[in-house]
Design an enzyme around this catalytic site. Structure first.
Site, PDB file in Angstrom:
ATOM      1  N   SER A  98       2.265  -5.657  -3.401  1.00  0.00           N
ATOM      2  CA  SER A  98       0.888  -5.967  -2.981  1.00  0.00           C
ATOM      3  C   SER A  98       0.543  -7.434  -3.232  1.00  0.00           C
ATOM      4  CB  SER A  98      -0.083  -5.095  -3.780  1.00  0.00           C
ATOM      5  OG  SER A  98      -0.170  -5.602  -5.100  1.00  0.00           O
ATOM      6  N   CYS A  99      -0.605  -7.839  -2.728  1.00  0.00           N
ATOM      7  CA  CYS A  99      -1.064  -9.218  -2.916  1.00  0.00           C
ATOM      8  C   CYS A  99      -1.200  -9.548  -4.403  1.00  0.00           C
ATOM      9  CB  CYS A  99      -2.395  -9.427  -2.183  1.00  0.00           C
ATOM     10  SG  CYS A  99      -3.572  -8.086  -2.426  1.00  0.00           S
ATOM     11  N   ASN A 100      -1.818  -8.669  -5.165  1.00  0.00           N
ATOM     12  CA  ASN A 100      -1.997  -8.921  -6.592  1.00  0.00           C
ATOM     13  C   ASN A 100      -0.651  -9.003  -7.310  1.00  0.00           C
ATOM     14  OD1 ASN A 100      -4.847  -9.129  -7.303  1.00  0.00           O
ATOM     15  ND2 ASN A 100      -5.029  -7.074  -6.441  1.00  0.00           N
ATOM     16  N   HIS A 146      -8.704 -12.879  -4.960  1.00  0.00           N
ATOM     17  CA  HIS A 146      -8.651 -12.268  -6.286  1.00  0.00           C
ATOM     18  C   HIS A 146      -8.521 -13.400  -7.313  1.00  0.00           C
ATOM     19  CE1 HIS A 146      -7.563  -8.505  -4.279  1.00  0.00           C
ATOM     20  NE2 HIS A 146      -6.411  -8.990  -3.866  1.00  0.00           N
ATOM     21  N   GLY A 186       0.810  -1.213   0.000  1.00  0.00           N
ATOM     22  CA  GLY A 186       0.000   0.000   0.000  1.00  0.00           C
ATOM     23  C   GLY A 186       0.844   1.264   0.000  1.00  0.00           C
TER      24      GLY A 186
HETATM   25  P1  NAD Z   1      -5.696  -3.199   8.298  1.00  0.00           P
HETATM   26  O1  NAD Z   1      -6.562  -1.988   8.276  1.00  0.00           O
HETATM   27  O2  NAD Z   1      -6.319  -4.540   8.423  1.00  0.00           O
HETATM   28  O3  NAD Z   1      -4.653  -3.043   9.491  1.00  0.00           O
HETATM   29  C1  NAD Z   1      -3.953  -1.875   9.745  1.00  0.00           C
HETATM   30  C2  NAD Z   1      -3.541  -1.844  11.210  1.00  0.00           C
HETATM   31  O4  NAD Z   1      -2.757  -0.682  11.429  1.00  0.00           O
HETATM   32  C3  NAD Z   1      -4.687  -1.777  12.201  1.00  0.00           C
HETATM   33  O5  NAD Z   1      -4.421  -2.676  13.252  1.00  0.00           O
HETATM   34  C4  NAD Z   1      -4.643  -0.349  12.753  1.00  0.00           C
HETATM   35  O6  NAD Z   1      -5.024  -0.297  14.129  1.00  0.00           O
HETATM   36  C5  NAD Z   1      -3.177  -0.031  12.627  1.00  0.00           C
HETATM   37  N1  NAD Z   1      -2.893   1.391  12.491  1.00  0.00           N
HETATM   38  C6  NAD Z   1      -3.628   2.363  11.856  1.00  0.00           C
HETATM   39  N2  NAD Z   1      -2.995   3.545  11.937  1.00  0.00           N
HETATM   40  C7  NAD Z   1      -1.843   3.319  12.630  1.00  0.00           C
HETATM   41  C8  NAD Z   1      -0.782   4.154  13.065  1.00  0.00           C
HETATM   42  N3  NAD Z   1      -0.760   5.450  12.768  1.00  0.00           N
HETATM   43  N4  NAD Z   1       0.225   3.578  13.773  1.00  0.00           N
HETATM   44  C9  NAD Z   1       0.220   2.251  14.061  1.00  0.00           C
HETATM   45  N5  NAD Z   1      -0.751   1.423  13.692  1.00  0.00           N
HETATM   46  C10 NAD Z   1      -1.773   1.961  12.986  1.00  0.00           C
HETATM   47  O7  NAD Z   1      -4.774  -3.110   6.993  1.00  0.00           O
HETATM   48  P2  NAD Z   1      -4.156  -4.300   6.128  1.00  0.00           P
HETATM   49  O8  NAD Z   1      -5.189  -4.796   5.200  1.00  0.00           O
HETATM   50  O9  NAD Z   1      -3.439  -5.248   7.008  1.00  0.00           O
HETATM   51  O10 NAD Z   1      -3.111  -3.494   5.232  1.00  0.00           O
HETATM   52  C11 NAD Z   1      -1.846  -3.118   5.711  1.00  0.00           C
HETATM   53  C12 NAD Z   1      -0.899  -2.913   4.541  1.00  0.00           C
HETATM   54  O11 NAD Z   1      -0.783  -4.154   3.830  1.00  0.00           O
HETATM   55  C13 NAD Z   1      -1.371  -1.884   3.494  1.00  0.00           C
HETATM   56  O12 NAD Z   1      -0.216  -1.285   2.923  1.00  0.00           O
HETATM   57  C14 NAD Z   1      -2.050  -2.746   2.453  1.00  0.00           C
HETATM   58  O13 NAD Z   1      -2.082  -2.145   1.188  1.00  0.00           O
HETATM   59  C15 NAD Z   1      -1.147  -3.967   2.468  1.00  0.00           C
HETATM   60  N6  NAD Z   1      -1.770  -5.206   1.979  1.00  0.00           N
HETATM   61  C16 NAD Z   1      -3.057  -5.532   2.329  1.00  0.00           C
HETATM   62  C17 NAD Z   1      -3.609  -6.699   1.837  1.00  0.00           C
HETATM   63  C18 NAD Z   1      -5.025  -7.082   2.152  1.00  0.00           C
HETATM   64  O14 NAD Z   1      -5.632  -7.756   1.359  1.00  0.00           O
HETATM   65  N7  NAD Z   1      -5.586  -6.710   3.269  1.00  0.00           N
HETATM   66  C19 NAD Z   1      -2.866  -7.542   1.023  1.00  0.00           C
HETATM   67  C20 NAD Z   1      -1.534  -7.209   0.728  1.00  0.00           C
HETATM   68  C21 NAD Z   1      -1.008  -6.027   1.205  1.00  0.00           C
END
Ligand code: NAD
Length: 338
Positions: A139-141, A220, A110
């Site tokens: 990213s995942c994709n 996906h 992200g």
């Molecule tokens: P999420 O919303 O599930 O988790 C984010 C976490 O960060 C939450 O626990 C939140 O409390 C915490 N958080 C928010 N603001 C914060 C701050 N300022 N300081 C510390 N912690 C904070 O998000 P996610 O889906 O796990 O995504 C996280 C990253 O991984 C992103 O970059 C996303 O693009 C990437 N990603 C997500 C996926 C997916 O499918 N969910 C897949 C691959 C990559």
């Protein structure tokens, strides 16, 4: 000595990486950090993980009955490397703090690619990440696409890739996202950003992608059209793909399964932790070749595919193991391919 790892952002990705760290013989989990004292914070506490939050939020967590071990800065100070799994774009703000304390960090897809010294996919460019202080796991994709492309590219040079990505609308836990009754061209403009992201790792290939979003939370699904320099046979492809770690072939005819729902059901039936499928699952019968043209389709479990990549990125950053050793150990401890 074990590598001390901290997780900043304990959500979908962070909690899975935290569990994976605990299974690594060469790593120690220092703690996990998040900003909201929600159910995920409670379950982290139940698992015995040390929980950290921002200074302003400590009181809020204590009021909710969640014990806090300290501030996020305290957690950073105690670690060798931080997995930053905060929401997209937030990680870039934390980079200054990691730098201030002289700590290495692994960012997620992200973030913009310039947050890190290198964008990473273990099968493609582990060696480029060795000793790098800041690594971004794509990213995942992009991870799904790269595993397939790098495997084929090592066998026969890829000349061109055209692909379509059908994205899940939300993760299963996300209650406010949509669409719920439409397939959306997202973006309607071609190319989608995925092609650009692939190029951060597999440089110089001719790739164009389009992306749609569909009302599902499971996985996906991608369809790729690849042309290679030479003629490729289906047998050769089946052979190289089935011998690649983190790629699984699903024989749709034998299994009588040809959907993301059935892939997830197989994971449930196998009793996989959280039903996770960190492998790229290729529909074996979708593999079609004609001269130097290849078509194929596969599913990507967005919640777990990047978890093993984060573990390998830690080992590359600290230069503690070769690519093959790290992939083997990560796969063994996370039971990938089993
Ligand atoms: P999420 O919303 O599930 O988790 C984010 C976490 O960060 C939450 O626990 C939140 O409390 C915490 N958080 C928010 N603001 C914060 C701050 N300022 N300081 C510390 N912690 C904070 O998000 P996610 O889906 O796990 O995504 C996280 C990253 O991984 C992103 O970059 C996303 O693009 C990437 N990603 C997500 C996926 C997916 O499918 N969910 C897949 C691959 C990559």
């Amino acid at each position: 000595v074990k590598v001390k790892v901290a997780i900043n952002g304990y959500g979908t990705i962070g909690k899975r990486v935290a569990d994976a760290i605990r299974l690594q013989p060469d790593m120690e989990l220092i703690g996990v950090a998040k900003t909201s004292p929600n159910y995920e914070a409670f379950t982290a506490m139940r698992k015995g993980y040390k929980l950290y939050t921002t200074k302003e939020n400590i009181q809020k967590f204590q009021n909710s009955g969640i014990n806090v071990a300290g501030s996020i800065e305290d957690m950073i100070k105690d670690s060798d490397i931080i997995i930053d799994a905060t929401p997209g774009g937030v990680g870039a703000n934390y980079k200054k703090i990691y730098q201030e304390y002289g700590k290495k960090a692994i960012f997620q897809g992200g973030e913009k690619s310039d947050v890190a010294d290198v964008s990473f996919s273990a099968l493609c460019n582990y060696n480029d990440a060795i000793n790098k202080n800041y690594i971004r796991v794509v990213s995942c994709n992009t991870t799904g696409i790269l595993r397939v492309l790098c495997t084929i590219n090592n066998f026969d040079k890829i000349e061109k890739v055209r692909g379509t990505i059908v994205r899940r609308a939300a993760d299963p836990k996300e209650v406010k996202k949509g669409p719920i009754n439409s397939i959306v061209a997202d973006p309607a403009r071609i190319p989608s950003h995925h092609a650009k992201d692939v190029l951060t790792v597999l440089k110089g290939i001719d790739i164009i992608t389009s992306a749609l979003v569909a009302p599902t939370t499971l996985m996906h699904l991608h369809t790729l059209f690849i042309t290679t320099r030479n003629k490729v046979s289906k047998e050769d492809l089946l052979n190289i793909l089935s011998n690649t770690p983190r790629i699984l072939l699903l024989n749709t005819e034998k299994a009588d399964a040809e959907s993301t729902a059935e892939i997830m059901e197989i994971a449930r039936d196998l009793g996989r932790y959280r039903n996770d499928v960190p492998e790229t699952v290729i529909f074996e019968d979708s593999i079609y070749t004609n001269g130097n043209e290849i078509f194929l389709m596969y599913g990507v479990h967005q919640e777990s595919i990047v978890v093993p990549e984060n573990i390998d990125a830690i080992r590359a950053s600290l230069n503690i193991m070769s690519r093959d050793e790290s992939i083997r150990l990560t796969n063994e401890t996370l039971k990938i391919g089993k």
